[in-house]
Design a protein around this motif. Sequence first.
Motif, PDB file in Angstrom:
ATOM      1  N   UNK A 151       0.858  -1.240  -0.078  1.00  0.00           N
ATOM      2  CA  UNK A 151      -0.025  -0.069  -0.125  1.00  0.00           C
ATOM      3  C   UNK A 151       0.838   1.337   0.171  1.00  0.00           C
ATOM      4  N   UNK A 152       2.023   1.123   0.859  1.00  0.00           N
ATOM      5  CA  UNK A 152       2.975   2.504   0.724  1.00  0.00           C
ATOM      6  C   UNK A 152       3.484   2.540  -0.678  1.00  0.00           C
ATOM      7  N   UNK A 153       3.968   1.434  -1.263  1.00  0.00           N
ATOM      8  CA  UNK A 153       4.835   1.655  -2.509  1.00  0.00           C
ATOM      9  C   UNK A 153       3.627   1.741  -3.743  1.00  0.00           C
ATOM     10  N   UNK A 154       2.485   1.906  -3.472  1.00  0.00           N
ATOM     11  CA  UNK A 154       1.603   1.877  -4.753  1.00  0.00           C
ATOM     12  C   UNK A 154       1.471   3.247  -4.943  1.00  0.00           C
ATOM     13  N   UNK A 155       0.816   3.560  -6.182  1.00  0.00           N
ATOM     14  CA  UNK A 155       1.037   4.982  -6.863  1.00  0.00           C
ATOM     15  C   UNK A 155       0.138   5.921  -6.008  1.00  0.00           C
ATOM     16  N   UNK A 156       0.678   6.905  -5.619  1.00  0.00           N
ATOM     17  CA  UNK A 156      -0.182   7.789  -4.641  1.00  0.00           C
ATOM     18  C   UNK A 156      -0.197   7.222  -3.322  1.00  0.00           C
ATOM     19  N   UNK A 157       0.473   6.247  -2.872  1.00  0.00           N
ATOM     20  CA  UNK A 157       0.327   5.921  -1.625  1.00  0.00           C
ATOM     21  C   UNK A 157       1.430   6.252  -0.558  1.00  0.00           C
ATOM     22  N   UNK A 158       2.192   7.225  -0.834  1.00  0.00           N
ATOM     23  CA  UNK A 158       3.160   7.712   0.099  1.00  0.00           C
ATOM     24  C   UNK A 158       2.594   8.665   1.029  1.00  0.00           C
ATOM     25  N   UNK A 159       1.634   8.452   1.650  1.00  0.00           N
ATOM     26  CA  UNK A 159       1.020   9.221   3.204  1.00  0.00           C
ATOM     27  C   UNK A 159       1.884   8.912   4.030  1.00  0.00           C
ATOM     28  N   UNK A 160       1.912   9.713   5.166  1.00  0.00           N
ATOM     29  CA  UNK A 160       2.594   9.363   6.461  1.00  0.00           C
ATOM     30  C   UNK A 160       1.942   8.308   7.123  1.00  0.00           C
ATOM     31  N   UNK A 161       0.710   8.029   7.171  1.00  0.00           N
ATOM     32  CA  UNK A 161       0.153   7.013   8.051  1.00  0.00           C
ATOM     33  C   UNK A 161       0.382   5.998   7.081  1.00  0.00           C
ATOM     34  N   UNK A 162       0.410   5.637   5.735  1.00  0.00           N
ATOM     35  CA  UNK A 162       1.015   4.478   5.199  1.00  0.00           C
ATOM     36  C   UNK A 162       2.567   3.940   5.407  1.00  0.00           C
ATOM     37  N   UNK A 163       3.343   5.290   5.370  1.00  0.00           N
ATOM     38  CA  UNK A 163       4.671   4.957   5.848  1.00  0.00           C
ATOM     39  C   UNK A 163       4.983   4.537   7.007  1.00  0.00           C
ATOM     40  N   UNK A 164       4.148   4.880   8.236  1.00  0.00           N
ATOM     41  CA  UNK A 164       4.399   4.304   9.502  1.00  0.00           C
ATOM     42  C   UNK A 164       4.006   2.776   9.405  1.00  0.00           C
ATOM     43  N   UNK A 165       2.869   2.600   8.605  1.00  0.00           N
ATOM     44  CA  UNK A 165       2.303   1.259   8.952  1.00  0.00           C
ATOM     45  C   UNK A 165       3.218   0.298   8.083  1.00  0.00           C
ATOM     46  N   UNK A 166       3.922   0.807   7.084  1.00  0.00           N
ATOM     47  CA  UNK A 166       4.903   0.046   6.285  1.00  0.00           C
ATOM     48  C   UNK A 166       6.110  -0.255   7.142  1.00  0.00           C
ATOM     49  N   UNK A 167       6.536   0.843   7.797  1.00  0.00           N
ATOM     50  CA  UNK A 167       7.839   0.764   8.582  1.00  0.00           C
ATOM     51  C   UNK A 167       7.429  -0.533   9.942  1.00  0.00           C
ATOM     52  N   UNK A 168       6.280  -0.207  10.203  1.00  0.00           N
ATOM     53  CA  UNK A 168       6.155  -1.231  11.235  1.00  0.00           C
ATOM     54  C   UNK A 168       5.907  -2.683  10.778  1.00  0.00           C
ATOM     55  N   UNK A 169       5.484  -3.001   9.537  1.00  0.00           N
ATOM     56  CA  UNK A 169       5.521  -4.004   8.805  1.00  0.00           C
ATOM     57  C   UNK A 169       6.698  -4.774   8.682  1.00  0.00           C
ATOM     58  N   UNK A 170       7.697  -3.786   8.375  1.00  0.00           N
ATOM     59  CA  UNK A 170       9.054  -4.583   7.916  1.00  0.00           C
ATOM     60  C   UNK A 170       9.872  -4.892   9.426  1.00  0.00           C
ATOM     61  N   UNK A 171       9.634  -3.971  10.206  1.00  0.00           N
ATOM     62  CA  UNK A 171      10.355  -4.162  11.421  1.00  0.00           C
ATOM     63  C   UNK A 171       9.991  -5.698  12.198  1.00  0.00           C
ATOM     64  N   UNK A 172       8.372  -5.895  11.889  1.00  0.00           N
ATOM     65  CA  UNK A 172       8.026  -7.099  12.542  1.00  0.00           C
ATOM     66  C   UNK A 172       8.496  -8.313  11.453  1.00  0.00           C
ATOM     67  N   UNK A 173       8.764  -8.108  10.269  1.00  0.00           N
ATOM     68  CA  UNK A 173       9.269  -9.017   9.487  1.00  0.00           C
ATOM     69  C   UNK A 173      10.727  -9.336   9.410  1.00  0.00           C
ATOM     70  N   UNK A 202      -0.090  -0.486  -8.382  1.00  0.00           N
ATOM     71  CA  UNK A 202       0.956  -1.246  -8.780  1.00  0.00           C
ATOM     72  C   UNK A 202       0.882  -2.480  -9.218  1.00  0.00           C
ATOM     73  N   UNK A 203       0.171  -3.363  -7.942  1.00  0.00           N
ATOM     74  CA  UNK A 203      -0.030  -4.604  -8.105  1.00  0.00           C
ATOM     75  C   UNK A 203      -1.587  -4.719  -8.179  1.00  0.00           C
ATOM     76  N   UNK A 204      -1.731  -5.268  -9.455  1.00  0.00           N
ATOM     77  CA  UNK A 204      -3.117  -5.260 -10.199  1.00  0.00           C
ATOM     78  C   UNK A 204      -3.584  -6.872  -9.803  1.00  0.00           C
ATOM     79  N   UNK A 205      -4.843  -6.773  -9.142  1.00  0.00           N
ATOM     80  CA  UNK A 205      -5.273  -8.134  -8.969  1.00  0.00           C
ATOM     81  C   UNK A 205      -6.834  -8.163  -8.298  1.00  0.00           C
ATOM     82  N   UNK A 206      -7.376  -8.905  -7.531  1.00  0.00           N
ATOM     83  CA  UNK A 206      -8.851  -9.035  -6.968  1.00  0.00           C
ATOM     84  C   UNK A 206      -8.493  -9.491  -5.548  1.00  0.00           C
ATOM     85  N   UNK A 207      -9.222  -9.034  -4.800  1.00  0.00           N
ATOM     86  CA  UNK A 207      -9.481  -9.170  -3.253  1.00  0.00           C
ATOM     87  C   UNK A 207     -10.409 -10.321  -3.191  1.00  0.00           C
TER      88      UNK A 207
END
Length: 412
Positions: free
Chosen positions: A173-195, A391-396
């Motif tokens: 979601x952070x890497x997506x086109x137009x996804x560079x919001x502070x909230x998404x950045x924090x969420x992606x940071x947390x995900x990477x730290x956990x991984x 960026x990643x195109x598919x179905x949920x």
Amino acid sequence: MDADAIVAELYTEAARHDPNPWYAKLHELGTVSALDPKARVYAAVANGFDAVDEVLRDPRFLKVIGPADKLDHPVLATLSRSMMFSLEPDHGRMRRLFNKIFTPRRVAALESDLLRAIDELLDRMAELGAGGGEVDFIGEFGYLFPTKVIGLLLHLPESDLAWFRERARRIDRYLDLGGKSPDRLRSADDAVLELTEYYLRLIAERRARPGTDLVSDLVKLIDSGDDRLSDTELVANLVVLLNASFVTTMNLLGNGLLPLVARPELVDRMRADADFASRCVEEILRHDSPVQLLTRVAGDDTELAGVPIPKDGMIMVLLGAANRDPRKHADPDAFDPDRADVGHLSFGGGGYFCLGAALSRLEGRLAFPRLFSRFPDLAVAGEPIRADGFLLRGYSVIPVTTGEPRGGSGAA
């Protein structure tokens, strides 16, 4: 309509649902168009097949991960250490190491395990679909199958696999086109730290008690002294492996299901002909690429297809548009596995060509014939829901009914 206006539309909800009409408008303008970097961060957009192929292969155009003032954030710092986003000589050093471990022989040896995983999931779909019940193809197969493959490669506990999906989603979601919001950045940071914490534990375990999995083999090769890779770099590549493997394969399966279900004659041929099944997979990748967008930056003042690109100018590289370039493919919007050329750029090109392309192709080639052999009356049962991303195109969600299953596990 100029290129800036068209690219602006790619950020909208309508384009996320279907970007192809906007790609067609870009093709009318040419293969590459200049953009106003004051309106967007990009200096140009590349949409033509030959232009995209050139920018992916030409060393004048460099990989880029994010703005310099954000590289201390865990998500960007980690991704920048991976071979997907590293420049030479680091990229080649890491790529050579992974090539020694992630070999065609290793991929081919997975086939029996993949078939067993497919059959287990189809058994589950048969149970859920008994009596005409609806089944979510993405939730019960499209996501679970490539996740199980990651589990097979890394020898991860089955109970851990569900944990990865949400963390991968937050990074994407952070890497997506137009996804560079502070909230998404924090969420992606947390995900990477956990991984990162998870993978460091995994590396320590495999160093102490090596097995036959991918991580054990990588650690043994690294510790032998023949190849240089730090644990931090290994973690970065495992984070990218997670996202690049199961999310894109999930999208391949979902994006391919709908055009195949709509063409029963193709399904019949696919079940009977492994070569045709492979052509169908390639056409799925061309027709609805799981990855729509990459970014490159010019290392010096240069040009692409006659369009000037300034030093450090960023290029929006539209894989999805290139795959539907009418200069390359006749009737590009048609799903046609029999077309003379099913060539596509969905796995990138040049030195950064997708490391897992052979595995992804194998997963698709095995999964679709097995699915339709088990469920010859499989049908879409409701409106599919597109995943929230460009960026990643598919179905949920893709609701299906399985009909009357044919045989049980091992049906072919």
